[in-house]
Scaffold this motif. Structure first.
Motif, short mmCIF file in Angstrom:
data_model
loop_
_atom_site.label_atom_id
_atom_site.label_comp_id
_atom_site.label_asym_id
_atom_site.label_seq_id
_atom_site.Cartn_x
_atom_site.Cartn_y
_atom_site.Cartn_z
N ALA A 184 0.86 -1.19 0.00
CA ALA A 184 0.00 0.00 0.00
C ALA A 184 0.89 1.24 0.00
O ALA A 184 1.26 1.76 1.06
N ASN A 185 1.24 1.69 -1.18
CA ASN A 185 2.21 2.78 -1.30
C ASN A 185 1.66 4.09 -0.75
O ASN A 185 0.52 4.47 -1.00
N TYR A 186 2.52 4.80 0.01
CA TYR A 186 2.19 6.13 0.51
C TYR A 186 2.69 7.13 -0.52
O TYR A 186 3.80 7.60 -0.47
N GLY A 187 1.83 7.43 -1.50
CA GLY A 187 2.19 8.30 -2.60
C GLY A 187 1.50 7.84 -3.87
O GLY A 187 1.06 6.69 -3.97
N ALA A 188 1.41 8.74 -4.83
CA ALA A 188 0.71 8.41 -6.08
C ALA A 188 1.61 7.66 -7.05
O ALA A 188 1.18 6.70 -7.69
N GLY A 189 2.86 8.08 -7.18
CA GLY A 189 3.77 7.44 -8.12
C GLY A 189 4.22 6.08 -7.62
O GLY A 189 4.51 5.90 -6.44
N VAL A 190 4.28 5.12 -8.53
CA VAL A 190 4.70 3.76 -8.15
C VAL A 190 5.85 3.27 -9.02
O VAL A 190 6.07 2.06 -9.15
N ASP A 191 6.61 4.21 -9.61
CA ASP A 191 7.71 3.79 -10.47
C ASP A 191 8.85 3.16 -9.68
O ASP A 191 9.75 2.56 -10.26
N HIS A 192 8.81 3.25 -8.35
CA HIS A 192 9.82 2.60 -7.51
C HIS A 192 9.42 1.19 -7.12
O HIS A 192 10.16 0.52 -6.39
N ILE A 193 8.27 0.75 -7.60
CA ILE A 193 7.77 -0.59 -7.29
C ILE A 193 7.63 -1.39 -8.59
O ILE A 193 7.07 -0.89 -9.57
N ASP A 194 8.13 -2.62 -8.61
CA ASP A 194 7.96 -3.50 -9.77
C ASP A 194 6.56 -4.12 -9.68
O ASP A 194 6.37 -5.20 -9.11
N VAL A 195 5.60 -3.39 -10.24
CA VAL A 195 4.20 -3.78 -10.11
C VAL A 195 3.94 -5.11 -10.82
O VAL A 195 3.17 -5.95 -10.32
N GLU A 196 4.56 -5.34 -11.96
CA GLU A 196 4.34 -6.56 -12.72
C GLU A 196 4.83 -7.79 -11.95
O GLU A 196 4.12 -8.80 -11.85
N THR A 197 6.02 -7.70 -11.37
CA THR A 197 6.54 -8.83 -10.59
C THR A 197 5.68 -9.07 -9.36
O THR A 197 5.41 -10.22 -8.98
#
Length: 328
Positions: free
Chosen positions: A76-89
């Motif tokens: 549950a990311n605290y922030g809108a951007g998720v480019d620091h998370i490998d969402v696909e994996t």
């Protein structure tokens, strides 16, 4: 999970009301200091938690996700951007990802306008003169900046924040132009007084101010590269409150030093805290420490969104702000 309180690990200090509410609802593990977790600590947290609450300072890549324990089912990311998370994996491992969209729209748009004003009206130079005691009084040619009214503002990325910037800029008398993956509906364009450019090259060559408001994705990395920066008018300025990776920072620095771009206002940087030291030396550059969303109200609302996502998931339902790879 609906029958017991989930174990939630938070990677950074959050506003006190957010931490207090998390403590009421979850088995929450909070930080005592406000420094980024080490990679080893993040790996341990992902082995222990049902839910991880990271921030932009935590790089959750495939290697870390591979070390996640069987209990971890939500990031549950605290922030809108998720480019620091490998969402696909994460998806492949059965781990959902959520974010906090829409909360910092107005705060970030306010900061974009603040940077536009700071650069075009040379506010930091005036502030430095006052703080150093060098100011000798008013003079007709001192600290001459530029008037915003009538200038062409180009917005790269016309999502929530880009549209909020457009509304503010229009109130200052700017002409609004934009480039986006998709053209907005005609009624929105009319409301914003915005002209769509399918060609980013053509837009950047014509605007006086360029505001970066698109997310960082593989397709936007160095979207403003050396070739495209050279298309800008020498008297133009560029402002970035989105993601530093969208601009080739070295190319921008060279052009600012050479006078090929008049100025820049930056709140984000290509290499995070590793800001190009040559940027710090330039009087025509305003640098801020990634504070575009830094309002008490916004940060509390971000926390409330995280709590809603975690609580909804713990109750056995899909988090309202779930992120899927197709959205990126």
């Amino acid at each position: 999970m609906a029958s017991e309180r989930p174990t939630v690990v938070v990677t950074r200090r959050l506003p006190e009301p957010v931490e207090a509410r998390m403590g009421e609802l979850f088995d929450v593990r909070l930080r005592e200091d406000d420094t980024p977790m080490s990679r080893e600590a993040l790996a341990q947290a992902m082995r222990d938690a049902d839910v991880l609450v990271p921030t932009i300072t935590d790089r959750i890549d495939a290697g870390l996700i591979a070390q996640a324990g069987p209990r971890l089912r939500l990031i549950a990311n605290y922030g809108a951007g998720v480019d620091h998370i490998d969402v696909e994996t994460a998806r492949q491992r059965g781990i959902l990802v959520s974010n906090t969209p829409g909360v910092m729209t107005d705060d970030t748009a306010d900061m974009a306008m603040a940077l536009i004003l700071a650069v075009t009206r040379r506010i930091p130079e005036g502030l430095a003169a006052m703080q150093s005691g060098e100011w000798q009084g008013w003079a007709p040619t001192a600290f001459l900046g530029g008037r915003l009214a009538g200038r062409r503002l180009g917005i790269l990325g016309m999502g929530r924040i880009g549209q909020a910037v457009a509304r503010r800029a229009r109130a200052f008398g700017c002409q609004v132009h934009y480039h986006n993956r998709r053209q907005l509906r005609r009624e929105i364009e009319e409301e914003l007084g915005a002209r769509y450019w399918e060609s980013l090259d053509q837009m950047v060559a014509r605007v006086d101010i360029l505001s970066i408001n698109c997310p960082h994705t593989p397709s936007t990395f160095h979207l403003m590269n050396a070739r495209r920066l050279k298309l800008m008018k020498p008297e133009a300025v560029i402002v970035n409150t989105s993601r530093g990776e969208v601009i080739d920072e070295n190319a921008l620095t060279r052009m600012l030093r050479a006078g090929e771009i008049a100025g820049a206002g930056l709140d984000v940087y290509e290499h995070g805290t590793g800001v190009n030291p040559r940027l710090r030396e330039l009087k025509n550059v305003v640098l801020l420490p990634h504070m575009g969303s830094a309002t008490r109200e916004g940060r509390i609302e971000m926390g409330e969104k995280v709590i809603l996502n975690v609580k909804t998931f713990a109750d056995g339902h899909r988090p309202p702000d779930q992120v899927v790879p197709a959205m990126l």
